[in-house]
Motif scaffolding. Structure first.
Motif, PDB file in Angstrom:
ATOM      1  N   GLU A  58       5.396  -6.473 -21.244  1.00  0.00           N
ATOM      2  CA  GLU A  58       4.940  -5.576 -20.171  1.00  0.00           C
ATOM      3  C   GLU A  58       6.011  -4.543 -19.837  1.00  0.00           C
ATOM      4  O   GLU A  58       5.703  -3.354 -19.628  1.00  0.00           O
ATOM      5  CB  GLU A  58       4.589  -6.392 -18.923  1.00  0.00           C
ATOM      6  N   ARG A  59       7.253  -4.979 -19.780  1.00  0.00           N
ATOM      7  CA  ARG A  59       8.363  -4.055 -19.509  1.00  0.00           C
ATOM      8  C   ARG A  59       8.482  -3.011 -20.624  1.00  0.00           C
ATOM      9  O   ARG A  59       8.719  -1.826 -20.361  1.00  0.00           O
ATOM     10  CB  ARG A  59       9.673  -4.818 -19.362  1.00  0.00           C
ATOM     11  N   LEU A  60       8.333  -3.449 -21.874  1.00  0.00           N
ATOM     12  CA  LEU A  60       8.409  -2.506 -22.984  1.00  0.00           C
ATOM     13  C   LEU A  60       7.292  -1.471 -22.903  1.00  0.00           C
ATOM     14  O   LEU A  60       7.515  -0.273 -23.164  1.00  0.00           O
ATOM     15  CB  LEU A  60       8.340  -3.250 -24.315  1.00  0.00           C
ATOM     16  N   THR A 106      21.275  -1.347 -16.021  1.00  0.00           N
ATOM     17  CA  THR A 106      21.585  -0.435 -17.122  1.00  0.00           C
ATOM     18  C   THR A 106      21.638  -1.186 -18.444  1.00  0.00           C
ATOM     19  O   THR A 106      21.139  -0.714 -19.472  1.00  0.00           O
ATOM     20  CB  THR A 106      22.927   0.282 -16.872  1.00  0.00           C
ATOM     21  N   LYS A 107      22.252  -2.386 -18.449  1.00  0.00           N
ATOM     22  CA  LYS A 107      22.304  -3.191 -19.670  1.00  0.00           C
ATOM     23  C   LYS A 107      20.890  -3.575 -20.133  1.00  0.00           C
ATOM     24  O   LYS A 107      20.580  -3.533 -21.333  1.00  0.00           O
ATOM     25  CB  LYS A 107      23.121  -4.462 -19.429  1.00  0.00           C
ATOM     26  N   ILE A 108      20.038  -3.966 -19.183  1.00  0.00           N
ATOM     27  CA  ILE A 108      18.675  -4.361 -19.531  1.00  0.00           C
ATOM     28  C   ILE A 108      17.927  -3.180 -20.140  1.00  0.00           C
ATOM     29  O   ILE A 108      17.256  -3.302 -21.175  1.00  0.00           O
ATOM     30  CB  ILE A 108      17.931  -4.892 -18.292  1.00  0.00           C
ATOM     31  N   ALA A 109      18.056  -1.994 -19.499  1.00  0.00           N
ATOM     32  CA  ALA A 109      17.385  -0.807 -20.014  1.00  0.00           C
ATOM     33  C   ALA A 109      17.928  -0.419 -21.389  1.00  0.00           C
ATOM     34  O   ALA A 109      17.172  -0.023 -22.283  1.00  0.00           O
ATOM     35  CB  ALA A 109      17.546   0.347 -19.025  1.00  0.00           C
ATOM     36  N   ALA A 110      19.240  -0.544 -21.585  1.00  0.00           N
ATOM     37  CA  ALA A 110      19.840  -0.222 -22.875  1.00  0.00           C
ATOM     38  C   ALA A 110      19.298  -1.149 -23.962  1.00  0.00           C
ATOM     39  O   ALA A 110      19.062  -0.716 -25.103  1.00  0.00           O
ATOM     40  CB  ALA A 110      21.362  -0.334 -22.791  1.00  0.00           C
ATOM     41  N   ALA A 111      19.091  -2.412 -23.622  1.00  0.00           N
ATOM     42  CA  ALA A 111      18.543  -3.363 -24.592  1.00  0.00           C
ATOM     43  C   ALA A 111      17.108  -2.993 -24.961  1.00  0.00           C
ATOM     44  O   ALA A 111      16.696  -3.128 -26.126  1.00  0.00           O
ATOM     45  CB  ALA A 111      18.593  -4.778 -24.013  1.00  0.00           C
ATOM     46  N   GLN A 112      16.340  -2.515 -23.981  1.00  0.00           N
ATOM     47  CA  GLN A 112      14.960  -2.102 -24.264  1.00  0.00           C
ATOM     48  C   GLN A 112      14.937  -0.883 -25.188  1.00  0.00           C
ATOM     49  O   GLN A 112      14.161  -0.832 -26.151  1.00  0.00           O
ATOM     50  CB  GLN A 112      14.246  -1.808 -22.940  1.00  0.00           C
ATOM     51  N   LEU A 113      15.783   0.090 -24.901  1.00  0.00           N
ATOM     52  CA  LEU A 113      15.841   1.291 -25.739  1.00  0.00           C
ATOM     53  C   LEU A 113      16.306   0.950 -27.153  1.00  0.00           C
ATOM     54  O   LEU A 113      15.787   1.475 -28.140  1.00  0.00           O
ATOM     55  CB  LEU A 113      16.778   2.322 -25.104  1.00  0.00           C
ATOM     56  N   ASP A 114      17.288   0.048 -27.257  1.00  0.00           N
ATOM     57  CA  ASP A 114      17.780  -0.382 -28.564  1.00  0.00           C
ATOM     58  C   ASP A 114      16.661  -1.037 -29.370  1.00  0.00           C
ATOM     59  O   ASP A 114      16.521  -0.790 -30.576  1.00  0.00           O
ATOM     60  CB  ASP A 114      18.945  -1.353 -28.375  1.00  0.00           C
ATOM     61  N   LEU A 170      13.399  -0.538 -29.097  1.00  0.00           N
ATOM     62  CA  LEU A 170      12.435   0.477 -29.525  1.00  0.00           C
ATOM     63  C   LEU A 170      12.990   1.300 -30.689  1.00  0.00           C
ATOM     64  O   LEU A 170      12.246   1.699 -31.588  1.00  0.00           O
ATOM     65  CB  LEU A 170      12.078   1.379 -28.346  1.00  0.00           C
ATOM     66  N   ARG A 171      14.294   1.532 -30.695  1.00  0.00           N
ATOM     67  CA  ARG A 171      14.904   2.225 -31.844  1.00  0.00           C
ATOM     68  C   ARG A 171      14.778   1.379 -33.109  1.00  0.00           C
ATOM     69  O   ARG A 171      14.494   1.884 -34.198  1.00  0.00           O
ATOM     70  CB  ARG A 171      16.383   2.522 -31.558  1.00  0.00           C
ATOM     71  N   ARG A 172      14.999   0.085 -32.976  1.00  0.00           N
ATOM     72  CA  ARG A 172      14.873  -0.807 -34.140  1.00  0.00           C
ATOM     73  C   ARG A 172      13.443  -0.837 -34.680  1.00  0.00           C
ATOM     74  O   ARG A 172      13.231  -1.031 -35.872  1.00  0.00           O
ATOM     75  CB  ARG A 172      15.316  -2.228 -33.770  1.00  0.00           C
ATOM     76  N   GLY A 181      24.126  -9.077 -26.481  1.00  0.00           N
ATOM     77  CA  GLY A 181      22.790  -9.644 -26.521  1.00  0.00           C
ATOM     78  C   GLY A 181      21.772  -8.541 -26.761  1.00  0.00           C
ATOM     79  O   GLY A 181      21.879  -7.465 -26.170  1.00  0.00           O
ATOM     80  N   THR A 182      20.796  -8.785 -27.625  1.00  0.00           N
ATOM     81  CA  THR A 182      19.791  -7.762 -27.920  1.00  0.00           C
ATOM     82  C   THR A 182      18.394  -8.268 -27.580  1.00  0.00           C
ATOM     83  O   THR A 182      18.118  -9.472 -27.657  1.00  0.00           O
ATOM     84  CB  THR A 182      19.817  -7.347 -29.403  1.00  0.00           C
ATOM     85  N   LEU A 183      17.525  -7.337 -27.224  1.00  0.00           N
ATOM     86  CA  LEU A 183      16.145  -7.702 -26.929  1.00  0.00           C
ATOM     87  C   LEU A 183      15.430  -8.159 -28.196  1.00  0.00           C
ATOM     88  O   LEU A 183      14.580  -9.059 -28.146  1.00  0.00           O
ATOM     89  CB  LEU A 183      15.410  -6.517 -26.298  1.00  0.00           C
TER      90      LEU A 183
END
Length: 297
Positions: free
Chosen positions: A238-240, A281-289, A291-293, A182-184
């Motif tokens: 807000e989280r982003l 960790t999964k939630i944070a990884a989705a946020q970082l992913d 922002l990379r996109r 699943g992706t953000l």
């Protein structure tokens, strides 16, 4: 032309947890004498399976639908298929199981209209929580709670448009993203789709349309799909912004200079969060992913 009303029965499985809230809600969508079962629940709660079979009465189950692949939704599907002879369908082909006729059913697809006897449901693909997450839109439905469980939230007895949201939007709190499946990026698009879907229904001046009632797989019903989707969108943004601020301070970085999702999850949710570290960790990884996109990392 008179719009047929779908009868909706809600059954709460007693599997509460920080992830499932009060438990997994199973939905029975009934026409005149046939029923579709949505999210039959986990495998290790035989009493819930018996509650489903009891609520069916003499009505025939034509299909078992799963909103996504997680076991608290799909675990009991194979046994229910064996007991009823109905096929199991989800958006993921691996979740599809044959019924008594032995034929493998096709996966659910976006925009598909499901035959509920004398009523219909529309499949809405909403990836994000998982890649195979779907919602089910009922143009005109009426909730009949045979259990009368207050934990499911009050629903007015009048017919209304309804959306079963699975784990895409919960009745309270926020949902996790099962990254990397699943992706953000997908999730934000799905929330926008649901918000616009709710708005379109409100714009249609005909019986059975107005605010779309939201029926989640976890937590109580909510009166407005559009408002719930927009609240979820605002929270994610807000989280982003919070993540962007932390990255600007270079706080959640590992020694090699890469953003560390585990460290970011601890900062965002604290050490006393009821959510397991693997989930934050999964939630944070989705946020970082995401922002990379966007080209921000």
């Amino acid at each position: 032309m008179t719009m047929t009303t779908t009868s909706v029965t809600r059954l709460l499985c007693e599997n509460p947890s920080p992830m499932t809230l009060e438990g997994t809600t199973t939905y029975l969508l009934a026409g005149e004498d046939t029923v579709a079962v949505v999210d039959p629940g986990p495998a290790d709660h035989p009493e819930h399976l018996e509650a489903i079979l009891s609520a069916l009465g003499k009505r025939r189950v034509t299909q078992i639908l799963v909103t996504h692949r997680h076991r608290d939704h799909t675990g009991a599907a194979s046994v229910l298929a064996q007991r009823t002879g109905a096929p199991v369908r989800g958006a993921d082909p691996e979740q599809c199981l044959p019924g008594a006729d032995g034929r493998s059913p096709a996966p659910l697809t976006h925009g598909e209209r499901l035959d509920l006897g004398d009523a219909v449901a529309e499949v809405v693909h909403t990836p994000g929580h998982t890649s195979d997450s779907i919602c089910l839109f009922l143009p005109r439905a009426q909730v009949v709670d045979e259990t009368g469980d207050d934990r499911l939230g009050h629903v007015a007895p009048e017919p209304a448009a309804m959306m079963l949201t699975g784990d895409t939007i919960l009745g309270r709190g926020t949902t996790m993203l099962d990254h990397p499946d699943g992706t953000l990026t997908d999730y934000l698009s799905s929330l926008d789709r649901l918000a616009q879907f709710g708005d379109r229904q409100k714009d249609q001046d005909r019986p059975g349309h107005g605010d779309v009632l939201m029926l989640p797989a976890h937590g109580p019903a909510q009166p407005s799909l559009a408002e719930s989707a927009r609240a979820y969108l605002a929270h994610r943004q807000e989280r982003l912004d919070q993540v962007r601020a932390l990255l600007a301070e270079a706080r959640p970085f590992s020694p090699d200079g890469e953003a560390d999702p585990e460290a970011l999850g601890r900062i965002l949710y604290g050490t006393t969060s009821p959510l397991p570290a693997r989930v934050t960790t999964k939630i944070a990884a989705a946020q970082l992913d995401h922002l990379r996109r966007l080209g921000e990392l």
